[in-house]
Write a protein that holds these residues in place. Structure first.
Motif, PDB file in Angstrom:
ATOM      1  N   LYS A  44       5.144   5.862 -18.919  1.00 22.45           N
ATOM      2  CA  LYS A  44       6.570   5.625 -18.666  1.00 22.45           C
ATOM      3  C   LYS A  44       7.311   6.951 -18.541  1.00 22.45           C
ATOM      4  O   LYS A  44       7.113   7.859 -19.358  1.00 22.45           O
ATOM      5  N   GLY A  45       8.121   7.047 -17.502  1.00 20.88           N
ATOM      6  CA  GLY A  45       8.865   8.274 -17.249  1.00 20.88           C
ATOM      7  C   GLY A  45       8.156   9.246 -16.333  1.00 20.88           C
ATOM      8  O   GLY A  45       8.766  10.215 -15.868  1.00 20.88           O
ATOM      9  N   GLY A  46       6.902   9.004 -16.057  1.00 20.03           N
ATOM     10  CA  GLY A  46       6.134   9.893 -15.192  1.00 20.03           C
ATOM     11  C   GLY A  46       6.357   9.609 -13.711  1.00 20.03           C
ATOM     12  O   GLY A  46       7.112   8.723 -13.327  1.00 20.03           O
ATOM     13  N   ILE A  47       5.671  10.392 -12.883  1.00 22.82           N
ATOM     14  CA  ILE A  47       5.775  10.239 -11.429  1.00 22.82           C
ATOM     15  C   ILE A  47       4.502   9.576 -10.905  1.00 22.82           C
ATOM     16  O   ILE A  47       3.394  10.009 -11.219  1.00 22.82           O
ATOM     17  N   SER A  48       4.681   8.530 -10.105  1.00 24.61           N
ATOM     18  CA  SER A  48       3.556   7.848  -9.466  1.00 24.61           C
ATOM     19  C   SER A  48       3.535   8.263  -7.995  1.00 24.61           C
ATOM     20  O   SER A  48       4.579   8.246  -7.327  1.00 24.61           O
ATOM     21  N   ILE A  49       2.352   8.628  -7.510  1.00 27.39           N
ATOM     22  CA  ILE A  49       2.224   9.039  -6.107  1.00 27.39           C
ATOM     23  C   ILE A  49       1.079   8.275  -5.453  1.00 27.39           C
ATOM     24  O   ILE A  49      -0.045   8.274  -5.962  1.00 27.39           O
ATOM     25  N   ILE A  50       1.380   7.627  -4.352  1.00 27.83           N
ATOM     26  CA  ILE A  50       0.395   6.853  -3.601  1.00 27.83           C
ATOM     27  C   ILE A  50       0.400   7.354  -2.161  1.00 27.83           C
ATOM     28  O   ILE A  50       1.466   7.594  -1.594  1.00 27.83           O
ATOM     29  N   ASN A  51      -0.786   7.499  -1.597  1.00 25.58           N
ATOM     30  CA  ASN A  51      -0.920   8.101  -0.278  1.00 25.58           C
ATOM     31  C   ASN A  51      -1.473   7.130   0.754  1.00 25.58           C
ATOM     32  O   ASN A  51      -2.238   6.221   0.427  1.00 25.58           O
ATOM     33  N   CYS A  52      -1.088   7.350   1.996  1.00 28.30           N
ATOM     34  CA  CYS A  52      -1.547   6.505   3.095  1.00 28.30           C
ATOM     35  C   CYS A  52      -1.825   7.381   4.308  1.00 28.30           C
ATOM     36  O   CYS A  52      -0.961   8.164   4.723  1.00 28.30           O
ATOM     37  N   ALA A  53      -3.033   7.282   4.858  1.00 23.51           N
ATOM     38  CA  ALA A  53      -3.400   8.011   6.059  1.00 23.51           C
ATOM     39  C   ALA A  53      -3.647   7.013   7.188  1.00 23.51           C
ATOM     40  O   ALA A  53      -4.220   5.948   6.947  1.00 23.51           O
ATOM     41  N   TYR A  54      -3.200   7.337   8.368  1.00 24.82           N
ATOM     42  CA  TYR A  54      -3.348   6.420   9.500  1.00 24.82           C
ATOM     43  C   TYR A  54      -3.920   7.171  10.693  1.00 24.82           C
ATOM     44  O   TYR A  54      -3.914   8.401  10.745  1.00 24.82           O
ATOM     45  N   GLU A  55      -4.429   6.417  11.666  1.00 29.60           N
ATOM     46  CA  GLU A  55      -5.068   7.019  12.828  1.00 29.60           C
ATOM     47  C   GLU A  55      -4.240   6.894  14.108  1.00 29.60           C
ATOM     48  O   GLU A  55      -4.288   7.767  14.966  1.00 29.60           O
ATOM     49  N   ASN A  56      -3.491   5.804  14.223  1.00 27.43           N
ATOM     50  CA  ASN A  56      -2.828   5.493  15.488  1.00 27.43           C
ATOM     51  C   ASN A  56      -1.510   6.263  15.621  1.00 27.43           C
ATOM     52  O   ASN A  56      -0.545   5.994  14.904  1.00 27.43           O
ATOM     53  N   THR A  57      -1.464   7.202  16.545  1.00 28.16           N
ATOM     54  CA  THR A  57      -0.256   8.018  16.703  1.00 28.16           C
ATOM     55  C   THR A  57       0.892   7.244  17.341  1.00 28.16           C
ATOM     56  O   THR A  57       2.005   7.752  17.424  1.00 28.16           O
ATOM     57  N   ALA A  58       0.626   6.022  17.800  1.00 30.60           N
ATOM     58  CA  ALA A  58       1.693   5.204  18.385  1.00 30.60           C
ATOM     59  C   ALA A  58       2.501   4.457  17.325  1.00 30.60           C
ATOM     60  O   ALA A  58       3.547   3.871  17.635  1.00 30.60           O
ATOM     61  N   PHE A  59       2.055   4.475  16.084  1.00 31.60           N
ATOM     62  CA  PHE A  59       2.810   3.809  15.027  1.00 31.60           C
ATOM     63  C   PHE A  59       4.209   4.419  14.940  1.00 31.60           C
ATOM     64  O   PHE A  59       4.382   5.639  15.012  1.00 31.60           O
ATOM     65  N   ASP A  60       5.206   3.541  14.759  1.00 36.34           N
ATOM     66  CA  ASP A  60       6.571   4.057  14.675  1.00 36.34           C
ATOM     67  C   ASP A  60       7.356   3.472  13.517  1.00 36.34           C
ATOM     68  O   ASP A  60       8.589   3.596  13.465  1.00 36.34           O
TER      69      ASP A  60
END
Lengths: 115, 110
Positions: free
Chosen positions: B15-31
């Motif tokens: 509690k009180g800490g920082i949560s970090i979640i990451n996402c990598a994608y391949e399609n450069t057309a995503f907007d």
């Protein structure tokens, strides 16, 4: 009342049976989706529909079919259920470029078990 | 083909800490780059989303950081609370078609 409803909420069926999952929405959105959720796999798109006359296959459409009976109704059918179709199924809606984003609104889910 | 890779699979934060979640994608057309939050027994609900023309967006304790050149975006939860305990999904896409990550189960310890 919920904006996106799914029936049934839980269903147990046997291998080979035909089953239909129904989705209704009161949001007035034109776009509707069916996903399945499996542990560790996230949500995978089965079918999607951008209007009543438009139906498109998603990533995992084999073994499934859909019907868009009206703008507000989108049904998913399993013609002959098999055990590996045991999963949590979600219906979702969206409205093209509403506001600043393409937010999807999800129903509460249907837990399907195929024995 | 796997369009989206999300990490970590699970995360425990005090509690009180920082949560970090990451996402990598391949399609450069995503907007469109959203994060969804899902509580047990419920459908996912949009938490925060970003368009590719900005590098960061903050809403309360939640921030998205977007790196277009690296094809990655992340969710930062500041001052994490036990009520934030849920599963989080990234779901980038375009033209109203989205690709969900595999999910991150966050547990915030009191």
């Amino acid at each position: 009342d919920a904006d996106v409803t799914q029936t049934p909420r839980n269903r147990i069926t046997k291998t080979g049976k035909r089953i239909m999952l129904e989705c209704s929405q009161t949001k007035g959105h034109d776009r509707m989706y069916w996903y399945r959720q499996d542990p560790g796999l996230g949500l995978r798109l089965i079918y999607y529909s951008f209007d009543v006359k438009d139906i498109n296959k998603g990533e995992i459409s084999d073994g499934y079919s859909v019907s868009r009976q009206a703008q507000a109704k989108f049904s998913l059918s399993l013609e002959s259920a098999i055990p590996n179709q045991t999963a949590l199924y979600f219906c979702a809606t969206s409205d093209y470029l509403s506001g600043d984003h393409n937010e999807q609104f999800f129903g509460p889910g249907t837990r399907l078990t195929v024995l | 083909q796997q369009q989206v890779k999300q990490s970590p699979q699970s995360l425990i934060v005090q509690k009180g800490g920082i949560s970090i979640i990451n996402c990598a994608y391949e399609n450069t057309a995503f907007d469109y780059f959203p994060w969804y939050q899902q509580f047990p027994g419920k459908g996912p609900a949009l938490l925060i989303a970003i368009r590719p023309d900005v590098s960061e967006k903050k809403e309360g304790r939640f921030t998205i950081s977007f790196n277009k050149s690296a094809k990655q975006f992340s969710l930062h939860i500041m001052d994490s609370q036990p009520g934030d305990s849920a599963t989080y999904f990234c779901a980038p896409g375009n033209f109203n078609k989205f690709y969900f990550g595999s999910g991150t189960k966050l547990n915030v310890k009191p």
